[in-house]
Design a protein around this motif. Structure first.
Motif, PDB file in Angstrom:
ATOM      1  N   LYS E   4       0.848  -1.190   0.000  1.00  0.00           N
ATOM      2  CA  LYS E   4       0.000   0.000   0.000  1.00  0.00           C
ATOM      3  C   LYS E   4       0.883   1.241   0.000  1.00  0.00           C
ATOM      4  O   LYS E   4       1.429   1.618   1.043  1.00  0.00           O
ATOM      5  CB  LYS E   4      -0.901  -0.004   1.235  1.00  0.00           C
ATOM      6  CG  LYS E   4      -1.881  -1.159   1.274  1.00  0.00           C
ATOM      7  CD  LYS E   4      -2.990  -0.907   2.294  1.00  0.00           C
ATOM      8  CE  LYS E   4      -4.186  -1.808   2.066  1.00  0.00           C
ATOM      9  NZ  LYS E   4      -5.241  -1.643   3.075  1.00  0.00           N
ATOM     10  N   PRO E   5       0.979   1.931  -1.144  1.00  0.00           N
ATOM     11  CA  PRO E   5       1.791   3.152  -1.180  1.00  0.00           C
ATOM     12  C   PRO E   5       1.227   4.200  -0.224  1.00  0.00           C
ATOM     13  O   PRO E   5       0.012   4.283  -0.026  1.00  0.00           O
ATOM     14  CB  PRO E   5       1.674   3.613  -2.634  1.00  0.00           C
ATOM     15  CG  PRO E   5       1.251   2.401  -3.403  1.00  0.00           C
ATOM     16  CD  PRO E   5       0.394   1.610  -2.459  1.00  0.00           C
ATOM     17  N   LEU E   6       2.105   5.014   0.338  1.00  0.00           N
ATOM     18  CA  LEU E   6       1.683   6.078   1.243  1.00  0.00           C
ATOM     19  C   LEU E   6       1.519   7.391   0.486  1.00  0.00           C
ATOM     20  O   LEU E   6       2.182   7.640  -0.512  1.00  0.00           O
ATOM     21  CB  LEU E   6       2.710   6.251   2.364  1.00  0.00           C
ATOM     22  CG  LEU E   6       2.767   5.113   3.388  1.00  0.00           C
ATOM     23  CD1 LEU E   6       3.869   5.384   4.403  1.00  0.00           C
ATOM     24  CD2 LEU E   6       1.427   4.980   4.126  1.00  0.00           C
ATOM     25  N   ARG E   9       2.152   8.428  -3.365  1.00  0.00           N
ATOM     26  CA  ARG E   9       3.013   7.496  -4.088  1.00  0.00           C
ATOM     27  C   ARG E   9       2.204   6.471  -4.874  1.00  0.00           C
ATOM     28  O   ARG E   9       1.056   6.157  -4.554  1.00  0.00           O
ATOM     29  CB  ARG E   9       3.979   6.816  -3.128  1.00  0.00           C
ATOM     30  CG  ARG E   9       5.024   7.807  -2.620  1.00  0.00           C
ATOM     31  CD  ARG E   9       6.146   7.124  -1.911  1.00  0.00           C
ATOM     32  NE  ARG E   9       7.140   8.097  -1.458  1.00  0.00           N
ATOM     33  CZ  ARG E   9       7.056   8.791  -0.322  1.00  0.00           C
ATOM     34  NH1 ARG E   9       6.013   8.626   0.468  1.00  0.00           N
ATOM     35  NH2 ARG E   9       8.003   9.649   0.000  1.00  0.00           N
TER      36      ARG E   9
END
Lengths: 94, 94, 94, 94, 94, 94, 94
Positions: E4-6, E9
């Motif tokens: 899971k990109p933050l 991103r």
């Protein structure tokens, strides 16, 4: 002859090595480094600097610590001085 | 012919070495360095510079100290000048 | 063919060396340096540049001083021009 | 296949050297440099870019001048294109 | 396992060279360069990034063009991915 | 002994290579590179960072991906840790 | 003699290696690196720093972790200290 620093600048003069020793402070001082303790000779008026209000907190006579390679050196009547921004002064010695 | 600096720029001319000596000021001056004391020849109108309001505090005739490698040099009628931003002027000499 | 600079950009053309000499101005000009006095050929409309409002103060025909290595060079119909930002123009010559 | 630039980006394609010559424009073109006149193929929608509102002023078909080393090159169906920010476009040619 | 990109991103995966060729797109691809067309695998939630609100405009499945040296590479279950900021994505391919 | 990160900083510890392999993730790991998957050990309180409000979104126990050369390494009780800013964390692994 | 840090600066002193070992913490310490755990000796008053309000969260006596090459070293009465900005302090050790 008077040197009046502009805006947030401060005119300082490095303390002589002897004076420094007497006061019990010894700074690492390779030959080509400036001493780190200086006396404030004159301060600018502060005001807007790069869009931000700067209030001067130093005054003539303060003893201050700055980074060794900070500021611009000038020579006046045979004495060496440095002009730094107030924000480059790290600490006051009392 | 007139040079009109734009915005916060200032046209300055380094004082001759003789003049400098007479006034009692001696600047460290390696052969390739510019003298640090200059006379203000013309100032820009100030105004918005990079989104911030700049008020000019220098005027023609002021004697100023700048960093040695600051600004852009120009040669006019055989005389050398430098154009700097007002914020690059460190101090006024009186 | 017309070149229309965008935003705060200005199309300038370096004055020929002869013209420069006649006007009494001589610029230090190492062979690989651009002359520092140019004539403004066209100016952009100004407006928002990087989030800040820029008002154009130059106009076609102005003679200006710029830094020697400023801007992007273009060649049009055999003539060399330079495109600079207005903020890179140091002074106007009158 | 369609390339849709994001935000303030513009897809451009360098004009062929022949076309450039016919129009009377010759650009200094060392072998490894991109031609400086390009045709706009597609433009992004604009909008917030780094916290600032950008309005697109270019449209497909415009002929533009950019810096020689600006942007990212892509190759599509054997043709070379470049993607630049609108703020990297220096001027429009009409 | 899920990545899971933050914030802003985006997790992307370069298209295989074969797939790229079939679609008719050929990218200049020196051996050490990443292909420039990638498929979006997952996107972050957006939100405040360095004090500015970012709204995500990409979604899983999008085919995108990025700079060749952009982002951070990660290897998951033997597959190589790259994590980039949405602002580093240049264009969407449809 | 407890390490309490300040502001937006996060204390992380790289997962052992064995653990990483079991979970099916393999990271390109030249000998001198840090593994890219780490476990969060402690998080700072967030708050104002460089004039901008930062809300912490990570919590102890999270598994995260960071850049290989990000942050400051510290050694505590013989274990190696890294302190990074939350904004340097690229993604969460679930 | 008292050293009073200005604005957001903090005067710290590296813990002796013995003390560090006793507490169970061992830091990677190449000969030329500063230990990373220090004790806070004095803190500045905070206030406006570069146009942003800084509230001091450290106090004399705190044990802190800083980057190895952060700050300016000073030598006072034979003891070595370092002056850092509060934002360069990574974590507090309790």
């Amino acid at each position: 002859m008077t040197i009046k620093p502009l805006t947030d600048r401060v005119l300082i003069q490095a303390e002589k090595a002897e004076e420094t020793t007497k006061s019990g402070i010894v700074l690492t001082s390779a030959a080509q480094e400036k001493p780190q303790i200086s006396r404030v000779i004159a301060v600018g008026p502060g005001g807007m600097v790069d869009g931000k209000e700067v209030v001067m907190q130093l005054k003539a006579g303060d003893r201050v610590i700055t980074g060794k390679y900070t500021g611009t050196e000038v020579k006046i009547d045979g004495e060496e001085y440095t002009i730094v921004r107030q924000s480059d002064v790290l600490a006051v010695v009392e």
